[in-house]
Motif scaffolding. Structure first.
Motif, PDB file in Angstrom:
ATOM      1  N   CYS A  84     -13.830  -0.606  -3.941  1.00  0.00           N
ATOM      2  CA  CYS A  84     -13.488   0.772  -3.637  1.00  0.00           C
ATOM      3  C   CYS A  84     -13.129   1.706  -4.821  1.00  0.00           C
ATOM      4  CB  CYS A  84     -12.197   0.798  -2.737  1.00  0.00           C
ATOM      5  SG  CYS A  84     -12.645  -0.145  -1.170  1.00  0.00           S
ATOM      6  N   SER A  85     -12.475   1.087  -5.954  1.00  0.00           N
ATOM      7  CA  SER A  85     -12.541   2.027  -7.050  1.00  0.00           C
ATOM      8  C   SER A  85     -13.711   2.411  -7.907  1.00  0.00           C
ATOM      9  CB  SER A  85     -11.725   0.987  -8.048  1.00  0.00           C
ATOM     10  OG  SER A  85     -10.500   0.537  -7.791  1.00  0.00           O
ATOM     11  N   LEU A  86     -14.791   1.699  -7.636  1.00  0.00           N
ATOM     12  CA  LEU A  86     -15.991   1.954  -8.355  1.00  0.00           C
ATOM     13  C   LEU A  86     -16.773   2.954  -7.547  1.00  0.00           C
ATOM     14  CD1 LEU A  86     -17.833  -1.524  -9.499  1.00  0.00           C
ATOM     15  CD2 LEU A  86     -16.233   0.327 -10.620  1.00  0.00           C
ATOM     16  N   ILE A  87     -16.645   2.943  -6.003  1.00  0.00           N
ATOM     17  CA  ILE A  87     -16.954   4.046  -5.287  1.00  0.00           C
ATOM     18  C   ILE A  87     -16.257   5.268  -5.283  1.00  0.00           C
ATOM     19  CG2 ILE A  87     -16.943   4.678  -2.790  1.00  0.00           C
ATOM     20  CD1 ILE A  87     -17.444   1.693  -1.990  1.00  0.00           C
ATOM     21  N   PHE A  88     -14.883   5.255  -5.485  1.00  0.00           N
ATOM     22  CA  PHE A  88     -14.185   6.718  -5.931  1.00  0.00           C
ATOM     23  C   PHE A  88     -14.640   7.131  -7.031  1.00  0.00           C
ATOM     24  CE2 PHE A  88     -10.235   7.352  -3.203  1.00  0.00           C
ATOM     25  CZ  PHE A  88     -10.643   6.469  -2.345  1.00  0.00           C
TER      26      PHE A  88
ATOM     27  N   TRP B 171       0.874  -1.176   0.006  1.00  0.00           N
ATOM     28  CA  TRP B 171      -0.090   0.040   0.123  1.00  0.00           C
ATOM     29  C   TRP B 171       0.860   1.203   0.019  1.00  0.00           C
ATOM     30  CZ3 TRP B 171      -5.157  -0.113   3.286  1.00  0.00           C
ATOM     31  CH2 TRP B 171      -6.091   0.819   2.744  1.00  0.00           C
ATOM     32  N   ARG B 172       1.931   1.368   0.993  1.00  0.00           N
ATOM     33  CA  ARG B 172       2.877   2.400   0.763  1.00  0.00           C
ATOM     34  C   ARG B 172       3.499   2.668  -0.568  1.00  0.00           C
ATOM     35  NH1 ARG B 172       8.101   1.514   4.205  1.00  0.00           N
ATOM     36  NH2 ARG B 172       8.475   0.034   2.295  1.00  0.00           N
ATOM     37  N   GLN B 173       3.698   1.469  -1.307  1.00  0.00           N
ATOM     38  CA  GLN B 173       4.306   1.536  -2.402  1.00  0.00           C
ATOM     39  C   GLN B 173       3.393   2.363  -3.452  1.00  0.00           C
ATOM     40  OE1 GLN B 173       7.424   0.857  -3.045  1.00  0.00           O
ATOM     41  NE2 GLN B 173       7.184   1.608  -5.224  1.00  0.00           N
ATOM     42  N   GLN B 174       2.134   2.035  -3.429  1.00  0.00           N
ATOM     43  CA  GLN B 174       1.126   2.873  -4.307  1.00  0.00           C
ATOM     44  C   GLN B 174       1.367   4.175  -4.341  1.00  0.00           C
ATOM     45  OE1 GLN B 174      -2.523  -0.597  -4.056  1.00  0.00           O
ATOM     46  NE2 GLN B 174      -2.621   1.336  -3.442  1.00  0.00           N
ATOM     47  N   PHE B 175       1.539   4.741  -2.745  1.00  0.00           N
ATOM     48  CA  PHE B 175       1.849   6.287  -2.829  1.00  0.00           C
ATOM     49  C   PHE B 175       3.001   6.765  -3.321  1.00  0.00           C
ATOM     50  CE2 PHE B 175      -1.457   5.469   0.618  1.00  0.00           C
ATOM     51  CZ  PHE B 175      -2.378   6.257   0.371  1.00  0.00           C
ATOM     52  N   VAL B 176       4.033   5.829  -3.371  1.00  0.00           N
ATOM     53  CA  VAL B 176       5.391   6.156  -3.849  1.00  0.00           C
ATOM     54  C   VAL B 176       5.175   6.376  -5.386  1.00  0.00           C
ATOM     55  CG1 VAL B 176       7.901   5.313  -4.096  1.00  0.00           C
ATOM     56  CG2 VAL B 176       6.740   5.170  -1.964  1.00  0.00           C
ATOM     57  N   ASP B 177       4.599   5.281  -5.845  1.00  0.00           N
ATOM     58  CA  ASP B 177       4.216   5.462  -7.287  1.00  0.00           C
ATOM     59  C   ASP B 177       3.679   6.396  -8.050  1.00  0.00           C
ATOM     60  OD1 ASP B 177       5.955   2.819  -7.562  1.00  0.00           O
ATOM     61  OD2 ASP B 177       4.040   1.630  -7.590  1.00  0.00           O
ATOM     62  N   ALA B 178       2.609   6.979  -7.242  1.00  0.00           N
ATOM     63  CA  ALA B 178       1.679   8.016  -7.344  1.00  0.00           C
ATOM     64  C   ALA B 178       2.275   9.404  -7.315  1.00  0.00           C
ATOM     65  CB  ALA B 178       0.411   8.078  -6.476  1.00  0.00           C
TER      66      ALA B 178
ATOM     67  N   ARG C 246      -3.607  10.371  -9.158  1.00  0.00           N
ATOM     68  CA  ARG C 246      -3.096   9.402  -8.793  1.00  0.00           C
ATOM     69  C   ARG C 246      -2.750   9.201  -7.342  1.00  0.00           C
ATOM     70  NH1 ARG C 246       2.199   9.368 -12.582  1.00  0.00           N
ATOM     71  NH2 ARG C 246       2.557   7.547 -11.345  1.00  0.00           N
ATOM     72  N   TYR C 247      -2.531  10.203  -6.855  1.00  0.00           N
ATOM     73  CA  TYR C 247      -2.382  10.222  -4.985  1.00  0.00           C
ATOM     74  C   TYR C 247      -3.912   9.759  -4.498  1.00  0.00           C
ATOM     75  CZ  TYR C 247      -1.099  11.642  -0.499  1.00  0.00           C
ATOM     76  OH  TYR C 247      -0.959  11.637   0.898  1.00  0.00           O
ATOM     77  N   LEU C 248      -4.814  10.376  -5.116  1.00  0.00           N
ATOM     78  CA  LEU C 248      -6.392   9.965  -4.586  1.00  0.00           C
ATOM     79  C   LEU C 248      -6.567   8.785  -4.471  1.00  0.00           C
ATOM     80  CD1 LEU C 248      -8.949  11.094  -3.473  1.00  0.00           C
ATOM     81  CD2 LEU C 248      -9.556  11.471  -5.892  1.00  0.00           C
ATOM     82  N   PHE C 249      -6.376   7.997  -5.787  1.00  0.00           N
ATOM     83  CA  PHE C 249      -6.787   6.514  -6.136  1.00  0.00           C
ATOM     84  C   PHE C 249      -5.705   5.658  -5.304  1.00  0.00           C
ATOM     85  CE2 PHE C 249      -9.817   8.268  -8.901  1.00  0.00           C
ATOM     86  CZ  PHE C 249     -10.526   7.219  -8.843  1.00  0.00           C
ATOM     87  N   ALA C 250      -4.587   6.198  -4.888  1.00  0.00           N
ATOM     88  CA  ALA C 250      -3.773   5.454  -3.988  1.00  0.00           C
ATOM     89  C   ALA C 250      -4.117   4.957  -2.655  1.00  0.00           C
ATOM     90  CB  ALA C 250      -2.339   6.281  -3.609  1.00  0.00           C
ATOM     91  N   PHE C 251      -5.074   5.635  -2.338  1.00  0.00           N
ATOM     92  CA  PHE C 251      -5.879   4.909  -1.044  1.00  0.00           C
ATOM     93  C   PHE C 251      -6.847   4.029  -1.178  1.00  0.00           C
ATOM     94  CE2 PHE C 251      -4.995   9.765   0.002  1.00  0.00           C
ATOM     95  CZ  PHE C 251      -4.692   9.697   1.174  1.00  0.00           C
ATOM     96  N   VAL C 252      -6.908   3.661  -2.451  1.00  0.00           N
ATOM     97  CA  VAL C 252      -7.474   2.346  -2.628  1.00  0.00           C
ATOM     98  C   VAL C 252      -6.720   0.982  -2.109  1.00  0.00           C
ATOM     99  CG1 VAL C 252      -8.669   0.807  -4.688  1.00  0.00           C
ATOM    100  CG2 VAL C 252      -8.884   3.202  -4.542  1.00  0.00           C
ATOM    101  N   PRO C 253      -7.451   0.329  -1.333  1.00  0.00           N
ATOM    102  CA  PRO C 253      -6.614  -0.905  -0.877  1.00  0.00           C
ATOM    103  C   PRO C 253      -5.962  -1.767  -2.064  1.00  0.00           C
ATOM    104  CG  PRO C 253      -8.735  -0.742   0.224  1.00  0.00           C
ATOM    105  CD  PRO C 253      -9.079   0.241  -1.110  1.00  0.00           C
ATOM    106  N   PRO C 254      -4.681  -2.198  -1.738  1.00  0.00           N
ATOM    107  CA  PRO C 254      -3.923  -3.065  -2.760  1.00  0.00           C
ATOM    108  C   PRO C 254      -5.049  -4.237  -3.200  1.00  0.00           C
ATOM    109  CG  PRO C 254      -2.775  -2.972  -0.921  1.00  0.00           C
ATOM    110  CD  PRO C 254      -4.016  -2.408  -0.286  1.00  0.00           C
ATOM    111  N   TYR C 255      -4.646  -4.627  -4.596  1.00  0.00           N
ATOM    112  CA  TYR C 255      -5.557  -5.738  -5.185  1.00  0.00           C
ATOM    113  C   TYR C 255      -5.117  -7.311  -4.682  1.00  0.00           C
ATOM    114  CZ  TYR C 255      -1.548  -6.458  -8.028  1.00  0.00           C
ATOM    115  OH  TYR C 255      -0.100  -6.762  -8.509  1.00  0.00           O
ATOM    116  N   GLN C 256      -4.207  -7.090  -3.826  1.00  0.00           N
ATOM    117  CA  GLN C 256      -3.808  -8.463  -3.061  1.00  0.00           C
ATOM    118  C   GLN C 256      -4.902  -8.851  -2.051  1.00  0.00           C
ATOM    119  OE1 GLN C 256      -1.738  -6.139  -3.652  1.00  0.00           O
ATOM    120  NE2 GLN C 256       0.108  -7.052  -4.835  1.00  0.00           N
ATOM    121  N   ILE C 257      -5.658  -8.188  -1.641  1.00  0.00           N
ATOM    122  CA  ILE C 257      -6.642  -8.475  -0.497  1.00  0.00           C
ATOM    123  C   ILE C 257      -7.983  -9.011  -1.223  1.00  0.00           C
ATOM    124  CG2 ILE C 257      -8.239  -7.524   1.229  1.00  0.00           C
ATOM    125  CD1 ILE C 257      -6.338  -5.046   1.403  1.00  0.00           C
TER     126      ILE C 257
END
Length: 473
Positions: free
Chosen positions: A308-312, A250-257, A288-299
């Motif tokens: 969560c993506s649909l809700i966003f 999840w942290r890596q998502q923010f780094v990539d964003a 990209r930063y906003l959607f980084a809050f979406v939980p990782p797809y590994q869950i």
């Protein structure tokens, strides 16, 4: 969606004679159902949520809002013409990608065309200018018929499936992309160019030709440098395999964003292109930063991330509807015109991205083209059907009145134009299949000519539809 579709389940089979157990893993999702439901529904959700929000805002009124239907019809045109245009030129020069299962595609195409014929019947023939509760309910239920018919065709059920042979599709629905940090590691593992002196002694190389200005010489070969940089790739690979802690991912998502420079941008030698790429990344940064809050797809096999993506997306669609109402009020531009053009193009962007990825990374054209045809079906059966069902149900309970459609004549005219131009689009795809043996790719010149023709059809639809709803024709 990729993670959801690649989910497998364990199946144990016992031989009745030898009592030997055979363990195999089979995919939970059927390819065809995944294309129609997850891919088409997921990428069409911006239009669906926008139309649903527009219907909820107009609940209690006798007239339906025009923003939703206009966006969905305009989105259908964007899906069919510009997205097909992009997918045709995406494959590499000379590369051909064809539909492996023509039977399923024909079924999807039939329900896509029938969706717009059905909409025209409702608006102009059956109950002109109004929508009843039963018409809205039948519209939604036809999505289930589409799923059932497509699945029956995929499984070749007798009597209701077309007797058309199919080629094998690749095992992976869409191959996984290499993460950013692994791409960077691969780039750091450099290569040196050497030239063989002759064929007789291939172990002897001319070290003075390493920096030659002719690296494309067929005598040149590329060999990896044996140095400490090669360890970077191994370390990155091990990190990708071992570091599976969800919070770390999840942290890596923010780094990539927050990353402004991606590996592809480093390949640009032109300074202006490099600056333009960074500027584009800056524009995308807040989203990209906003959607980084979406939980990782590994869950949960990706379901949490998908929902969560649909809700966003729904939240963004709500903001877009408010902005569109303001623009229409201030400028005086007809809401249908805004829906046909800006809203349809913007909300169809996920469709474009999904089809482009499928056209690039899959060996066949099934998912790329199926996403287009199925998205058009979903736009009508779900995107228009559900909002109309909400409004007609309320009107039936509260007023015992049907739902009236504003500017139904303009919407019906747009359906006629769309149907006419779509025949031209499908005819070209059929001709490409006959001449080149595939719908996508092929000779570069003809691919670009096809692309230009599809874009011309889209411009014709936009111009004629806008002129009609604005009262000029």
């Amino acid at each position: 969606m990729e993670n959801v579709v690649k989910h497998t389940r364990k199946v144990v089979e016992v031989d009745p004679v030898t009592k030997t157990e055979t363990v195999r893993f089979e995919k939970v999702w059927n390819y065809t159902i995944a294309d129609i439901s997850l891919l088409a529904f997921g990428t069409s959700f911006p239009q669906i949520s926008l139309a649903t929000i527009d219907a909820i805002q107009n609940i209690g009124k006798l007239y339906a809002g025009g923003l939703g239907p206009g966006t969905l019809v305009g989105s259908a045109a964007f899906d069919l013409f510009p997205i097909h245009a992009v997918c045709v030129v995406v494959p590499k020069a000379g590369e051909l990608k064809k539909i492996a299962d023509l039977g399923v595609w024909l079924v999807e195409l039939f329900w896509s065309f029938w969706a717009y014929i059905w909409l025209y019947i409702i608006l102009e023939i059956w109950t002109p200018n109004v929508v009843t509760l039963w018409e809205a309910l039948l519209t939604v239920l036809q999505y289930g018929l589409l799923l059932t018919h497509a699945y029956a065709q995929d499984k070749r059920w007798p009597y209701i499936s077309l007797p058309i042979a199919r080629d094998e599709r690749p095992e992976d629905w869409v191959p996984e992309e290499t993460p950013y940090f692994l791409q960077e590691a691969q780039e750091k593992v450099g290569c040196s160019e050497i030239k063989h002196v002759n064929e007789e002694n291939r172990d002897t190389v001319d070290i003075f030709s390493i920096h030659s200005e002719n690296p494309t010489d067929p005598l040149y070969v590329r060999v990896p440098r044996i140095d400490d940089d090669a360890k970077i790739l191994n370390k990155a690979t091990e990190t990708m395999l071992e570091d599976t802690h969800l919070f770390t991912i999840w942290r890596q998502q923010f780094v990539d964003a927050l990353r402004l420079e991606i590996p592809e941008s480093k390949k640009f030698r032109n300074v202006y292109l490099h600056i333009a790429r960074i500027f584009w990344q800056l524009l995308l940064l807040p989203w990209r930063y906003l959607f980084a809050f979406v939980p990782p797809y590994q869950i949960a096999h990706g379901w949490i991330s998908f929902i969560c993506s649909l809700i966003f997306i729904s939240g963004i669609a709500y903001i877009v509807t408010k902005i569109t109402d303001l623009i229409s009020c201030v400028t005086g531009i007809n809401a249908y015109v805004i829906a046909f053009t800006a809203l349809a193009s913007g909300t169809s962007w996920p469709d474009l991205v999904a089809s482009k990825i499928a056209a690039e990374r899959q060996k066949t054209a099934d998912s790329a083209i199926a996403n287009i045809t199925c998205s058009n079906s979903v736009n009508i059966y779900v995107g228009i059907g559900v909002p109309w069902l909400i409004d007609t149900l309320y009107n039936f309970i509260a007023y015992r009145e049907p739902l009236r459609i504003q500017n139904a004549g303009g919407l019906s005219f747009s359906l006629i134009v769309f149907f006419s131009t779509s025949v031209g689009c499908i005819s070209v795809l059929v001709l490409r299949r006959i001449i080149f043996g595939a719908e996508l790719g092929g000779p570069r010149l003809w691919a670009w000519i096809t692309c230009a023709f599809f874009m011309l059809l889209w411009i014709i639809f936009i111009v004629l539809s806008s002129l009609k709803v604005s009262g000029f024709i």
